[in-house]
Design an enzyme around this catalytic site. Sequence first.
Site, PDB file in Angstrom:
ATOM      1  N   HIS A 121      50.040  58.766  46.255  1.00  0.00           N
ATOM      2  CA  HIS A 121      49.349  57.663  45.566  1.00  0.00           C
ATOM      3  C   HIS A 121      48.783  56.637  46.541  1.00  0.00           C
ATOM      4  O   HIS A 121      48.612  55.475  46.189  1.00  0.00           O
ATOM      5  CB  HIS A 121      50.309  56.976  44.571  1.00  0.00           C
ATOM      6  CG  HIS A 121      50.654  57.840  43.397  1.00  0.00           C
ATOM      7  ND1 HIS A 121      51.804  57.685  42.637  1.00  0.00           N
ATOM      8  CD2 HIS A 121      49.998  58.886  42.827  1.00  0.00           C
ATOM      9  CE1 HIS A 121      51.829  58.587  41.681  1.00  0.00           C
ATOM     10  NE2 HIS A 121      50.760  59.342  41.765  1.00  0.00           N
ATOM     11  N   THR A 190      62.855  59.269  41.509  1.00  0.00           N
ATOM     12  CA  THR A 190      61.650  59.285  40.665  1.00  0.00           C
ATOM     13  C   THR A 190      62.031  59.587  39.222  1.00  0.00           C
ATOM     14  O   THR A 190      62.907  60.426  38.972  1.00  0.00           O
ATOM     15  CB  THR A 190      60.584  60.297  41.161  1.00  0.00           C
ATOM     16  OG1 THR A 190      59.481  60.279  40.242  1.00  0.00           O
ATOM     17  CG2 THR A 190      61.105  61.712  41.304  1.00  0.00           C
ATOM     18  N   SER A 191      61.334  58.909  38.294  1.00  0.00           N
ATOM     19  CA  SER A 191      61.585  59.160  36.871  1.00  0.00           C
ATOM     20  C   SER A 191      60.974  60.492  36.442  1.00  0.00           C
ATOM     21  O   SER A 191      61.237  60.969  35.345  1.00  0.00           O
ATOM     22  CB  SER A 191      60.993  58.024  36.024  1.00  0.00           C
ATOM     23  OG  SER A 191      59.593  57.940  36.254  1.00  0.00           O
ATOM     24  N   ASN A 215      69.540  60.389  41.722  1.00  0.00           N
ATOM     25  CA  ASN A 215      69.037  59.332  40.834  1.00  0.00           C
ATOM     26  C   ASN A 215      70.240  58.780  40.050  1.00  0.00           C
ATOM     27  O   ASN A 215      71.108  59.559  39.641  1.00  0.00           O
ATOM     28  CB  ASN A 215      68.008  59.951  39.857  1.00  0.00           C
ATOM     29  CG  ASN A 215      67.116  58.911  39.203  1.00  0.00           C
ATOM     30  OD1 ASN A 215      67.597  57.896  38.695  1.00  0.00           O
ATOM     31  ND2 ASN A 215      65.820  59.161  39.199  1.00  0.00           N
TER      32      ASN A 215
HETATM   33  P1  OAD Z   1      59.710  54.895  38.252  1.00  0.00           P
HETATM   34  O1  OAD Z   1      59.782  53.407  38.289  1.00  0.00           O
HETATM   35  O2  OAD Z   1      59.053  55.530  37.097  1.00  0.00           O
HETATM   36  O3  OAD Z   1      61.174  55.487  38.339  1.00  0.00           O
HETATM   37  C1  OAD Z   1      62.101  55.017  39.274  1.00  0.00           C
HETATM   38  C2  OAD Z   1      63.303  55.944  39.245  1.00  0.00           C
HETATM   39  O4  OAD Z   1      64.189  55.518  40.268  1.00  0.00           O
HETATM   40  C3  OAD Z   1      64.080  55.937  37.948  1.00  0.00           C
HETATM   41  O5  OAD Z   1      64.340  57.271  37.551  1.00  0.00           O
HETATM   42  C4  OAD Z   1      65.377  55.203  38.305  1.00  0.00           C
HETATM   43  O6  OAD Z   1      66.499  55.697  37.567  1.00  0.00           O
HETATM   44  C5  OAD Z   1      65.505  55.531  39.768  1.00  0.00           C
HETATM   45  N1  OAD Z   1      66.262  54.544  40.562  1.00  0.00           N
HETATM   46  C6  OAD Z   1      66.433  53.227  40.366  1.00  0.00           C
HETATM   47  N2  OAD Z   1      67.178  52.680  41.344  1.00  0.00           N
HETATM   48  C7  OAD Z   1      67.480  53.685  42.199  1.00  0.00           C
HETATM   49  C8  OAD Z   1      68.218  53.766  43.424  1.00  0.00           C
HETATM   50  N3  OAD Z   1      68.804  52.703  43.981  1.00  0.00           N
HETATM   51  N4  OAD Z   1      68.316  54.971  44.020  1.00  0.00           N
HETATM   52  C9  OAD Z   1      67.726  56.074  43.475  1.00  0.00           C
HETATM   53  N5  OAD Z   1      67.020  56.042  42.349  1.00  0.00           N
HETATM   54  C10 OAD Z   1      66.887  54.870  41.713  1.00  0.00           C
HETATM   55  O7  OAD Z   1      59.064  55.332  39.657  1.00  0.00           O
HETATM   56  P2  OAD Z   1      58.253  56.650  40.014  1.00  0.00           P
HETATM   57  O8  OAD Z   1      58.869  57.849  39.423  1.00  0.00           O
HETATM   58  O9  OAD Z   1      58.042  56.619  41.486  1.00  0.00           O
HETATM   59  O10 OAD Z   1      52.017  55.413  39.955  1.00  0.00           O
HETATM   60  O11 OAD Z   1      56.878  56.369  39.297  1.00  0.00           O
HETATM   61  C11 OAD Z   1      55.834  57.257  39.463  1.00  0.00           C
HETATM   62  C12 OAD Z   1      54.529  56.531  39.422  1.00  0.00           C
HETATM   63  O12 OAD Z   1      54.463  55.691  38.255  1.00  0.00           O
HETATM   64  C13 OAD Z   1      54.329  55.522  40.540  1.00  0.00           C
HETATM   65  O13 OAD Z   1      53.918  56.119  41.764  1.00  0.00           O
HETATM   66  C14 OAD Z   1      53.241  54.655  39.987  1.00  0.00           C
HETATM   67  C15 OAD Z   1      53.808  54.445  38.606  1.00  0.00           C
HETATM   68  O14 OAD Z   1      52.923  54.128  37.615  1.00  0.00           O
HETATM   69  C16 OAD Z   1      50.846  54.801  40.174  1.00  0.00           C
HETATM   70  O15 OAD Z   1      50.776  53.624  40.402  1.00  0.00           O
HETATM   71  C17 OAD Z   1      49.668  55.713  40.107  1.00  0.00           C
END
Ligand code: OAD
Length: 256
Positions: A121, A190-191, A215
């Site tokens: 991204h 990642t979610s 996660n």
């Molecule tokens: P999300 O915010 O959707 O998900 C974050 C994940 O991290 C969740 O599953 C949490 O349970 C987990 N989490 C939280 N704290 C944590 C920790 N200390 N250690 C490990 N895991 C933890 O983030 P992404 O999956 O990265 O896109 O989101 C994907 C995309 O959605 C992003 O790149 C962005 C967003 O919209 C764009 O901007 C295009």
Amino acid sequence: MISELIKQTAQYLVSARHAVALTGAGISVESGIPPFRGEGGLWEKYDPMEFAHINSFLKNPEKVWKIFMGDMKNVLMAAKPNDAHLGLARLERLGILKTIITQNVDGLHQMAGNTDVIEFHGNFAWLRCLKCNQRSKTIEVDLSDPPPKCACGGIFRPECVFFGEMIPPSALTRSQEESSRCDVMLVVGTSALVQPAAFMPVIARESGATVIEINPEPTPLTHRISTLFLAGKAGRVVNDILTEVERLIPSKTASC
Ligand code: OAD
């Protein structure tokens, strides 16, 4: 105490021919960067269609720069790698982890020392002028009076992928290649809700890889695509995995 899942993960990693990682916002939470979804997530505070869609940005860049990026820029620019980033860098130095595919725009994997990071991204470290296409380093641009402007008078955009935009083709192609050739994929923080990034573990699994998820919360991948699910925060879990990896290959770790 090292749990059975940590032992199994370390065993998969030391036996891996080509391990890769897919990371998301959760890996940077312990560096002080908020995630997008879940508790304290950015999308609780901001409507993504209003602040993170390319059409909204092009319609009103001043608003997006002032409100959303105004909040994020200081956090992103001050963040430092945490134990999870540092642990993945150590796995690369040990010759185990070959590549990281990250959805994050914070540059923390490179700062930690990983040398092959696919930025799915984009990266907030660079801006591009909407008028003349000139690239500039974010730290070298005056962000105090948003929207930031290029010398030509055009408005800068961050080199991050907005909703409604394509994934940079080279990042997509390389991620698909790495996902299909790896034999172990670590999926950290990642979610797994945003495509096409969330499809990379599916490609890995369908190509025969072991998918290991770290996660605190289960995701749509858990127990369907992921072979192992390690519930917990990335920093602690990655540290525990490294302790066990280093116990299994002590001669290698001494020189790294
Ligand atoms: P999300 O915010 O959707 O998900 C974050 C994940 O991290 C969740 O599953 C949490 O349970 C987990 N989490 C939280 N704290 C944590 C920790 N200390 N250690 C490990 N895991 C933890 O983030 P992404 O999956 O990265 O896109 O989101 C994907 C995309 O959605 C992003 O790149 C962005 C967003 O919209 C764009 O901007 C295009």
